[in-house]
Design a protein around this motif. Structure first.
Motif, short mmCIF file in Angstrom:
data_model
loop_
_atom_site.label_atom_id
_atom_site.label_comp_id
_atom_site.label_asym_id
_atom_site.label_seq_id
_atom_site.Cartn_x
_atom_site.Cartn_y
_atom_site.Cartn_z
N ILE A 26 0.83 -1.21 0.00
CA ILE A 26 0.00 0.00 0.00
C ILE A 26 0.86 1.26 0.00
N VAL A 63 -5.31 7.28 4.06
CA VAL A 63 -6.17 6.17 4.51
C VAL A 63 -7.19 5.81 3.43
N VAL A 64 -7.82 6.81 2.83
CA VAL A 64 -8.82 6.53 1.79
C VAL A 64 -8.17 5.85 0.59
N GLU A 65 -7.03 6.35 0.17
CA GLU A 65 -6.35 5.73 -0.98
C GLU A 65 -5.89 4.32 -0.64
N GLY A 66 -5.38 4.11 0.56
CA GLY A 66 -4.99 2.76 0.98
C GLY A 66 -6.18 1.82 1.03
N TRP A 67 -7.28 2.29 1.55
CA TRP A 67 -8.50 1.49 1.63
C TRP A 67 -9.02 1.15 0.23
N ARG A 68 -9.01 2.16 -0.65
CA ARG A 68 -9.45 1.93 -2.04
C ARG A 68 -8.55 0.91 -2.72
N SER A 69 -7.27 1.00 -2.46
CA SER A 69 -6.32 0.07 -3.06
C SER A 69 -6.58 -1.35 -2.60
N LEU A 70 -6.86 -1.51 -1.32
CA LEU A 70 -7.15 -2.84 -0.79
C LEU A 70 -8.46 -3.38 -1.34
N ARG A 71 -9.45 -2.53 -1.48
CA ARG A 71 -10.76 -2.96 -1.99
C ARG A 71 -10.69 -3.38 -3.45
#
Length: 150
Positions: free
Chosen positions: A2, A131-139
């Motif tokens: 990430i 955090v949002v970009e990391g979360w989007r990347s994981l999703r």
């Protein structure tokens, strides 16, 4: 990983930079404010206007030092209480520059006094972006990124 995502890197870098700036400005300003309180001339001030409708909240006070009338804008590094016009405050005026005043509870005249709050908001924005970009990347699942291979 990430942390290889550009927005995550920039968001975290921005959070660190703005967080350090907020802390630095706060400590420098707080030292100046404490110095004025410890060595300044104590006097009573009266709130003549509260500028609560602005982006940067401050209030204007009128006070006398050594027989001369002055006015100044008081700011706070974090969230300011709403004040009433006509309210009296104890302020301390710098002996060499009576336009520089401060209170024991954190209010002071320099314009940068309110900067730590704004810089802290920018730091939080950087964390939010990361955090949002990391979360989007994981999703989305990991896409093949040539930079991720050893």
């Amino acid at each position: 990983m990430i942390f290889n995502r550009p927005l995550v890197k920039w968001g975290l870098l921005g959070a660190v930079v703005f967080g350090l700036l907020a802390a630095g400005v706060f400590f420098v300003d707080d030292k100046l404010r404490k110095d004025v309180v410890e060595h300044g001339t104590r006097t009573q001030a009266v709130v003549i206007s509260d500028h609560d409708d602005e982006i940067d909240h401050w209030f204007t006070v009128s006070y006398a030092v050594q027989g001369e009338q002055h006015s100044a804008n008081l700011r706070h590094p974090w969230i300011m209480d709403k004040v009433r016009e006509g309210q009296q405050l104890t302020v301390y005026a710098d002996r060499t520059n009576p336009e520089l005043i401060a209170t024991e509870d954190g209010y002071a005249t320099p314009v940068w006094t309110s900067a730590p709050g704004a810089l802290a908001v920018l730091a939080l924005l950087g964390v939010f972006v990361a955090v949002v970009e990391g979360w989007r990347s994981l999703r989305r699942g990991r896409r093949a990124d040539p930079r991720d291979t050893p």
